[in-house]
Design an enzyme around this catalytic site. Structure first.
Site, PDB file in Angstrom:
ATOM      1  N   THR A  19      54.767 -38.865   9.936  1.00  6.16           N
ATOM      2  CA  THR A  19      53.560 -38.740  10.748  1.00  6.16           C
ATOM      3  C   THR A  19      52.737 -37.591  10.219  1.00  6.16           C
ATOM      4  OG1 THR A  19      52.646 -38.354  12.952  1.00  6.16           O
ATOM      5  CG2 THR A  19      54.721 -37.268  12.471  1.00  6.16           C
ATOM      6  N   ASN A  21      50.428 -36.432  12.376  1.00  4.31           N
ATOM      7  CA  ASN A  21      49.983 -35.865  13.655  1.00  4.31           C
ATOM      8  C   ASN A  21      50.811 -34.603  13.946  1.00  4.31           C
ATOM      9  OD1 ASN A  21      49.937 -35.291  16.461  1.00  4.31           O
ATOM     10  ND2 ASN A  21      49.184 -37.360  16.889  1.00  4.31           N
ATOM     11  N   LEU A  22      50.152 -33.434  13.894  1.00  8.89           N
ATOM     12  CA  LEU A  22      50.889 -32.177  14.019  1.00  8.89           C
ATOM     13  C   LEU A  22      51.585 -32.035  15.371  1.00  8.89           C
ATOM     14  CD1 LEU A  22      48.597 -29.574  12.219  1.00  8.89           C
ATOM     15  CD2 LEU A  22      50.717 -30.658  11.425  1.00  8.89           C
ATOM     16  N   GLY A  23      50.970 -32.571  16.415  1.00  6.59           N
ATOM     17  CA  GLY A  23      51.596 -32.531  17.747  1.00  6.59           C
ATOM     18  C   GLY A  23      52.928 -33.259  17.738  1.00  6.59           C
ATOM     19  N   ASP A  78      54.994 -44.727  16.941  1.00 13.68           N
ATOM     20  CA  ASP A  78      53.675 -45.202  17.346  1.00 13.68           C
ATOM     21  C   ASP A  78      53.666 -45.123  18.858  1.00 13.68           C
ATOM     22  OD1 ASP A  78      51.059 -46.058  16.624  1.00 13.68           O
ATOM     23  OD2 ASP A  78      51.532 -47.982  17.528  1.00 13.68           O
ATOM     24  N   LYS A 180      58.576 -31.259  28.374  1.00 12.62           N
ATOM     25  CA  LYS A 180      57.939 -32.521  27.966  1.00 12.62           C
ATOM     26  C   LYS A 180      58.978 -33.451  27.342  1.00 12.62           C
ATOM     27  CE  LYS A 180      54.317 -34.754  25.290  1.00 12.62           C
ATOM     28  NZ  LYS A 180      53.218 -34.687  24.324  1.00 12.62           N
ATOM     29  N   ARG A 186      58.178 -39.839  24.451  1.00 16.38           N
ATOM     30  CA  ARG A 186      58.798 -39.656  23.145  1.00 16.38           C
ATOM     31  C   ARG A 186      60.190 -39.049  23.299  1.00 16.38           C
ATOM     32  NH1 ARG A 186      54.895 -37.424  21.347  1.00 16.38           N
ATOM     33  NH2 ARG A 186      53.826 -39.360  20.953  1.00 16.38           N
TER      34      ARG A 186
HETATM   35  O1  LIG Z   1      52.666 -37.370  23.811  1.00 22.12           O
HETATM   36  C1  LIG Z   1      51.468 -37.667  23.822  1.00 22.12           C
HETATM   37  N1  LIG Z   1      50.592 -36.986  24.575  1.00 22.12           N
HETATM   38  C2  LIG Z   1      49.266 -37.242  24.594  1.00 22.12           C
HETATM   39  N2  LIG Z   1      48.695 -38.170  23.862  1.00 22.12           N
HETATM   40  C3  LIG Z   1      49.519 -38.899  23.087  1.00 22.12           C
HETATM   41  C4  LIG Z   1      50.912 -38.697  23.044  1.00 22.12           C
HETATM   42  N3  LIG Z   1      51.454 -39.580  22.206  1.00 22.12           N
HETATM   43  C5  LIG Z   1      50.439 -40.294  21.732  1.00 22.12           C
HETATM   44  N4  LIG Z   1      49.274 -39.885  22.268  1.00 22.12           N
HETATM   45  C6  LIG Z   1      47.921 -40.378  21.984  1.00 22.12           C
HETATM   46  O2  LIG Z   1      47.979 -41.627  21.427  1.00 22.12           O
HETATM   47  C7  LIG Z   1      47.565 -41.590  20.060  1.00 22.12           C
HETATM   48  C8  LIG Z   1      48.576 -42.428  19.353  1.00 22.12           C
HETATM   49  O3  LIG Z   1      48.408 -42.303  18.039  1.00 22.12           O
HETATM   50  P1  LIG Z   1      49.263 -43.114  17.006  1.00 22.12           P
HETATM   51  O4  LIG Z   1      50.679 -43.061  17.384  1.00 22.12           O
HETATM   52  O5  LIG Z   1      48.694 -44.456  16.819  1.00 22.12           O
HETATM   53  O6  LIG Z   1      48.938 -42.357  15.659  1.00 22.12           O
HETATM   54  P2  LIG Z   1      48.812 -40.870  15.194  1.00 22.12           P
HETATM   55  O7  LIG Z   1      50.212 -40.438  14.931  1.00 22.12           O
HETATM   56  O8  LIG Z   1      48.026 -41.060  13.946  1.00 22.12           O
HETATM   57  O9  LIG Z   1      48.094 -40.055  16.216  1.00 22.12           O
HETATM   58  C9  LIG Z   1      47.564 -40.116  19.659  1.00 22.12           C
HETATM   59  O10 LIG Z   1      46.620 -39.804  18.695  1.00 22.12           O
HETATM   60  C10 LIG Z   1      47.259 -39.450  20.981  1.00 22.12           C
HETATM   61  O11 LIG Z   1      45.880 -39.445  21.209  1.00 22.12           O
HETATM   62 MG   LIG Z   2      48.863 -46.328  16.928  1.00 20.45          MG
END
Ligand SMILES: O=c1[nH]cnc2c1ncn2[C@@H]1O[C@H](COP(=O)(O)OP(=O)(O)O)[C@@H](O)[C@H]1O
Ligand SMILES: [Mg+2]
Length: 211
Positions: A19, A21-23, A78, A180, A186
């Site tokens: 991923t 996504n840094l979060g 995802d 969380k 997750r």
């Molecule tokens: O734990 C979470 N808290 C808040 N928003 C989330 C969480 N998990 C996913 N999302 C939202 O759903 C989107 C899902 O993104 P996806 O999994 O398709 O790809 P990404 O890894 O590129 O962000 C995230 O960008 C975020 O906006």
């Molecule tokens: Mg997605």
């Protein structure tokens, strides 16, 4: 440690975190500490587009591509937010909801779309896929129910966390990382993964299934 125990003499399982996504990276590291795995960053590699029609397909696309690229097992998530009053939107398209450019803009858009909406029920869903270079796939799912808040609360987490209300009145962005993980979507998917990989499971022999 007894050297006669083959599990303990294995080097740590190296797993790529698929991923950017840094979060999510932060949550992966926190959730998997204790498993004894060595987590490897994705580096410069760009993941393919999410062209699947389910969370599981999208997670598989990301994990399989990263695994093929690195020759290591790769773990991808995802996930999405499903709002009852919006018929499950943004769902699979949570990361690009309303074509807004960042989390803040997407949260404003979500508030706009739900202004004066009484039914605030929402849910977060996460599907984790662990893909091995030989094509073997493991899949784990987690969900959490909540309520869409009328405005943002808290500064933790990422994405839609500030708008996601929990039964105790706090938003997901008001929880610590540990909290969380305990209640979140997750975290629940990670619990299932950790259960399947308890006992310091070594790399799985080709062809056998873990779960
Ligand atoms: O734990 C979470 N808290 C808040 N928003 C989330 C969480 N998990 C996913 N999302 C939202 O759903 C989107 C899902 O993104 P996806 O999994 O398709 O790809 P990404 O890894 O590129 O962000 C995230 O960008 C975020 O906006
Ligand atoms: Mg997605």
């Amino acid at each position: 440690m007894s050297p006669s125990n083959p599990e303990l003499s294995q080097p740590p399982l190296r797993v790529v975190v698929a991923t950017s996504n840094l979060g999510k990276v932060v949550e992966f590291e926190e959730a998997l500490s204790g498993l004894g795995w060595q987590l490897e960053p994705l580096g410069d590699y760009s993941l393919p587009e999410e062209t699947g029609s389910t969370y599981a397909e999208n997670a598989m696309i990301k994990a399989a591509a990263a695994s093929l690229h690195t020759g290591l097992p790769a773990l991808a998530d995802d996930s999405g937010l499903e709002v009852a009053a919006l018929g499950g939107e943004p769902g699979l398209y949570s990361a690009r909801f309303g074509n807004r450019k960042d989390d803040h803009e997407r949260n404003l858009y979500l508030l706009e779309r739900t202004r004066n909406v009484q039914d605030r029920r929402a849910k977060f869903i996460s599907v984790l896929v662990l893909a091995y270079p030989d094509g073997h796939i493991e899949e784990y799912r987690g969900e959490v129910d909540g309520q869409l808040l009328e405005g943002p609360r808290g500064v933790g987490g990422f994405g839609y966390d500030p708008l996601f209300g929990l039964p105790d009145g706090r938003s997901m962005a008001q929880l610590s990382l540990e909290e969380k993980r305990a209640v979140g979507h997750r975290g629940k998917a990670f619990d299932a993964l950790k259960k399947a990989h308890a006992h310091g499971l070594p790399p799985r022999p080709t062809g056998s299934k873990v779960n």
